[in-house]
Scaffold this motif. Sequence first.
Motif, PDB file in Angstrom:
ATOM      1  N   VAL A  11      -7.093 -13.887   0.904  1.00 57.83           N
ATOM      2  CA  VAL A  11      -7.771 -12.600   0.751  1.00 57.83           C
ATOM      3  C   VAL A  11      -7.328 -12.039  -0.614  1.00 57.83           C
ATOM      4  N   VAL A  12      -8.058 -10.805  -0.845  1.00 62.31           N
ATOM      5  CA  VAL A  12      -7.660 -10.175  -2.228  1.00 62.31           C
ATOM      6  C   VAL A  12      -6.587  -9.276  -1.922  1.00 62.31           C
ATOM      7  N   PRO A  13      -5.883  -9.265  -3.074  1.00 60.35           N
ATOM      8  CA  PRO A  13      -4.643  -8.529  -2.793  1.00 60.35           C
ATOM      9  C   PRO A  13      -4.692  -6.878  -2.409  1.00 60.35           C
ATOM     10  N   PRO A  14      -3.678  -6.358  -1.912  1.00 62.00           N
ATOM     11  CA  PRO A  14      -3.730  -5.046  -1.189  1.00 62.00           C
ATOM     12  C   PRO A  14      -4.369  -3.983  -2.315  1.00 62.00           C
ATOM     13  N   ASP A  15      -4.328  -4.086  -3.583  1.00 61.42           N
ATOM     14  CA  ASP A  15      -4.931  -3.365  -4.555  1.00 61.42           C
ATOM     15  C   ASP A  15      -6.375  -3.691  -4.859  1.00 61.42           C
ATOM     16  N   GLY A  16      -6.766  -4.658  -4.347  1.00 57.43           N
ATOM     17  CA  GLY A  16      -8.233  -5.074  -4.878  1.00 57.43           C
ATOM     18  C   GLY A  16      -7.928  -5.834  -6.127  1.00 57.43           C
ATOM     19  N   MET A  17      -9.000  -6.428  -6.812  1.00 62.30           N
ATOM     20  CA  MET A  17      -8.923  -7.064  -8.011  1.00 62.30           C
ATOM     21  C   MET A  17     -10.100  -7.217  -8.803  1.00 62.30           C
TER      22      MET A  17
END
Length: 182
Positions: A11-17
């Motif tokens: 999954v993408v990290p919690p802050d987006g990327m």
Amino acid sequence: MPTPGFRPSHVVPPDGMPAWESPDPTRPTVSLDPLLPVQLTERRGDWGHVLCANGWSAWVDGRLLVAVPQDPPTADGSLEAAGDPLALLSGVETVLARYRAAAQELAAGGLDGAAFRQRTEGLRIGVVVDGEDMWLYDAERDRWLYGDGTRVTTYAAEGEPRPPGQGAGHAPTRVVAPDGDG
């Protein structure tokens, strides 16, 4: 509409990327949403090529992706039997109720940020349910358990197994890249 057979590996990290159309930082495309499930299809150094459920693909900093559990433990008996998860599930309900009560009080203005942090300090739970499969965090022994409805076994543990009552007492879990970088 998800691509048939799509199974996320990360999954993408919690802050987006940020994402790029090729492994070249001068050619940006769009940002990926926080916690978006993706399938890592290729690695080139620190770059990772990901496929999204809708068929869209992009290049990202592969070191930042968060790996998700893929396969439950094998039935070869090599993992420690963990017994009945009902007590742990009751504990999850208790911790979640305490967190919910503190969050409601914070939202209603009855707590400030410092009081909220103090009230929630030490609360730690983790549960993933996917059909008959369940991953449950045992904070008391600092391990993840896997259950398939018929049995529960230790899936992953931090360090040596500890007896009940000797919990980890550690800082929150940090994300570590699957290849050990990070």
